[in-house]
Each structure stands twice: as structure tokens, then as C-alpha cells.
Motif scaffolding. Structure first.
Motif, PDB file in Angstrom:
ATOM      1  N   ILE A  10     -19.585  38.504  16.951  1.00 29.24           N
ATOM      2  CA  ILE A  10     -19.116  37.756  16.471  1.00 29.24           C
ATOM      3  C   ILE A  10     -18.625  38.103  15.360  1.00 29.24           C
ATOM      4  O   ILE A  10     -17.134  37.686  14.848  1.00 29.24           O
ATOM      5  CB  ILE A  10     -19.779  36.649  15.918  1.00 29.24           C
ATOM      6  CG1 ILE A  10     -20.948  36.216  15.048  1.00 29.24           C
ATOM      7  CG2 ILE A  10     -20.297  35.799  16.964  1.00 29.24           C
ATOM      8  CD1 ILE A  10     -21.559  35.480  14.553  1.00 29.24           C
ATOM      9  N   LYS A  31     -28.703  34.862  13.896  1.00 28.01           N
ATOM     10  CA  LYS A  31     -27.753  35.836  13.849  1.00 28.01           C
ATOM     11  C   LYS A  31     -28.459  37.872  13.155  1.00 28.01           C
ATOM     12  O   LYS A  31     -29.164  37.492  12.609  1.00 28.01           O
ATOM     13  CB  LYS A  31     -26.929  35.582  12.721  1.00 28.01           C
ATOM     14  CG  LYS A  31     -25.775  34.582  13.696  1.00 28.01           C
ATOM     15  CD  LYS A  31     -24.726  35.090  11.873  1.00 28.01           C
ATOM     16  CE  LYS A  31     -25.308  34.340  11.002  1.00 28.01           C
ATOM     17  NZ  LYS A  31     -23.778  33.802   9.429  1.00 28.01           N
ATOM     18  N   ALA A  97     -15.354  32.683  16.604  1.00 28.51           N
ATOM     19  CA  ALA A  97     -16.705  33.542  16.544  1.00 28.51           C
ATOM     20  C   ALA A  97     -16.900  33.256  14.602  1.00 28.51           C
ATOM     21  O   ALA A  97     -17.777  33.233  14.227  1.00 28.51           O
ATOM     22  CB  ALA A  97     -16.091  35.175  16.554  1.00 28.51           C
ATOM     23  N   THR A 100     -18.351  30.015  13.981  1.00 26.30           N
ATOM     24  CA  THR A 100     -20.388  29.926  14.050  1.00 26.30           C
ATOM     25  C   THR A 100     -20.788  30.578  13.717  1.00 26.30           C
ATOM     26  O   THR A 100     -21.328  30.390  12.558  1.00 26.30           O
ATOM     27  CB  THR A 100     -19.449  31.246  15.552  1.00 26.30           C
ATOM     28  OG1 THR A 100     -19.130  30.058  16.768  1.00 26.30           O
ATOM     29  CG2 THR A 100     -21.666  31.094  16.022  1.00 26.30           C
ATOM     30  N   ASP A 101     -20.180  31.782  12.753  1.00 27.68           N
ATOM     31  CA  ASP A 101     -20.743  32.510  11.553  1.00 27.68           C
ATOM     32  C   ASP A 101     -20.706  31.996  10.355  1.00 27.68           C
ATOM     33  O   ASP A 101     -21.678  31.858   9.856  1.00 27.68           O
ATOM     34  CB  ASP A 101     -19.770  34.387  11.235  1.00 27.68           C
ATOM     35  CG  ASP A 101     -20.590  35.216  10.691  1.00 27.68           C
ATOM     36  OD1 ASP A 101     -21.658  35.338  10.452  1.00 27.68           O
ATOM     37  OD2 ASP A 101     -19.339  35.650  10.206  1.00 27.68           O
ATOM     38  N   LEU A 117     -20.915  29.113  22.641  1.00 27.80           N
ATOM     39  CA  LEU A 117     -20.099  30.629  22.508  1.00 27.80           C
ATOM     40  C   LEU A 117     -19.474  31.621  23.910  1.00 27.80           C
ATOM     41  O   LEU A 117     -18.724  32.055  23.928  1.00 27.80           O
ATOM     42  CB  LEU A 117     -20.426  31.255  21.834  1.00 27.80           C
ATOM     43  CG  LEU A 117     -20.008  32.086  20.484  1.00 27.80           C
ATOM     44  CD1 LEU A 117     -18.295  31.346  20.329  1.00 27.80           C
ATOM     45  CD2 LEU A 117     -20.008  32.979  19.615  1.00 27.80           C
TER      46      LEU A 117
END
Length: 250
Positions: A10, A31, A97, A100-101, A117
Motif C-alpha cells: 500500500i 500493516k 491505498a 487504508t494506510d 482492498l
């Protein structure tokens, strides 16, 4: 400790002269930051593993003290090369991306978000309407963050009588009798309300073909922006680029 996981890249950034640091969204929904040494070198066997939006299997070592991991081995399962080659798709994939991050904390994990995702990138790669794909994914982000809007009945009196106004501060829709409670509420057409209700129920892994009239798409975009800005409040570079792209296309 050695970790092996399927994951989606991502974020990817240069590190030093020849290395890259990637942020993985792992199949467990968390993550992980990983250094890919030599990824920028022309003959690097790991260079393609450092590309944004890549889905693959990653094997990396990470010490007990935490911090970044170091890639030992990886295998690409889907490069999603179209998401980097086509400007519009790159813009939407970058937005998904970054969203999401920024919305997922370092110590959080969400396997459902990982699956969504992955499905989002697959839908973009399959040339489905990127704006619709993006809005469905935004709705999933809102839902996982605890801001699932109430759209079936009035949040104030529980009435099911249309027309409705969207009140982001109230967490859903207000009927005509309760609309005065929020002077900033926006009117939703029947078509837009139906689409938003559909997005709430939809799983991106089962996304079919959806065609919307331009005016409905514009209303949906306005509603989703209101919800995201009110509840997440994230300033995203990728969203600004999307806005510029829309103006250019017009």
C-alpha cells in the motif's frame, strides 16, 4: 523471527541509494514495514516486489525489538500492472491505498479490510467503474471505523417516509419533519439514497456491474465526501489529485 504472509503493497518509498521501504497490508489485516534491499538496482531480483499495489507472498525477517523487517524472499501473485500504467486507475488505486494506510493504526488488524482492498484492486484491474469501486470501498472504511450511516429510516424519529436529508452530524438521514435539526443536512434524491443503501450492504468481492446516471454519481460523491470529512477528517494527497484529474477531464 521469520514471517511469511500474503500481502498487498500500500506504500513504497526510496530508502538510501538502492533500497526501498514498503508498507504491507497483510492477510491478517495488519500493516508491516519491510526494507527491500537493492530494489532500485536494474538487475535486482526483488525490484518488481517493491511496486505499489502488488499482491504477493512475502517472507521477511523482523527482530524482537520491532521496527522494520527485511525481505528474504517474495513471489508476485498479481502485479496489478494496469493500476500503475493507466493514469486514472493509478489515481484511484493510490487513493484506496492511502485511505487504508491512514485509517488503519499501526497496532490494528482487520482481515475484512484486507479482503476488501484486494477486491478493490481486482475490480479496478477488471475495468469496472473506478468511481463506483472507490465509493464502495470508502463505505467499507467508514463502517470499519464505526461510522456506518443509518440510511433506512430517520435517525431522529425512526420514520421511513421519504424524502430524506443526509445529516452527517446525526449519523444518517433525517425525514422532512426532523430536517430542521441539522441546517447543514443535504437533500438526497431517491436514486442516490438507493445507491448508498446498496453500498452499505455490498461486499466488494461480489461487486457486479453498476451503471449510474452522471447526476446520481455526482450526488453520491458529494454524500460520501461529507461522511468521510466529518468522521475521518483525513487530508489525503491522492484525493486532491483525483479532484484535479476530474477537472482536467471536464
Amino acid at each position: 523471527m521469520l514471517y511469511r504472509t500474503c500481502a498487498i503493497i500500500i506504500r513504497s518509498m526510496d530508502y538510501g541509494e538502492g533500497n526501498k521501504i514498503v508498507t504491507l497490508l497483510t492477510e491478517g489485516g495488519g500493516k508491516a514495514g519491510v526494507i527491500i534491499r537493492g530494489a532500485k538496482k536494474a538487475r535486482s531480483r526483488h525490484g518488481s516486489l517493491a511496486q505499489p499495489f502488488t499482491y504477493g507472498e512475502f517472507v521477511y525477517f523482523k527482530g524482537n525489538s520491532g521496527g522494520l523487517g527485511t525481505l528474504n524472499h517474495g513471489e508476485i501473485m498479481e502485479s496489478h500492472h494496469l493500476l500503475r500504467e493507466r493514469l486514472e486507475l493509478a489515481a484511484y488505486a493510490s487513493y484506496a491505498a492511502e485511505l487504508t494506510d491512514r485509517s488503519l493504526q499501526e497496532d490494528e488488524s482487520d482481515p475484512f479490510l484486507y479482503a476488501q482492498l484486494k477486491a478493490c484492486f481486482e475490480a479496478l484491474q477488471a475495468d469496472k467503474d473506478p468511481q463506483i469501486v472507490s465509493h464502495v470501498y470508502e463505505m467499507k472504511i467508514l463502517q470499519r471505523a464505526g461510522y456506518d450511516p443509518q440510511l433506512d429510516n430517520c435517525v431522529s424519529c425512526d420514520s421511513e417516509d421519504a424524502p430524506f436529508m443526509l445529516s452527517v452530524g446525526s449519523g444518517g438521514v433525517l425525514c422532512r419533519r426532523c430536517a430542521h435539526r441539522d441546517p447543514y443536512a443535504i437533500r438526497l434524491s431517491d436514486g442516490t439514497l438507493k445507491v448508498l443503501r446498496l453500498f452499505r450492504r455490498m461486499d466488494l468481492r461480489r461487486l457486479g456491474s453498476i451503471a449510474l446516471k452522471p447526476e446520481t454519481k455526482e450526488e453520491v460523491k458529494k454524500a460520501m465526501r461529507r461522511l468521510l470529512d466529518a468522521h475521518l477528517g483525513l487530508q489525503l494527497k491522492s484525493r486532491n489529485f483525483l479532484d484535479q484529474l476530474d477537472k482536467y477531464e471536464i
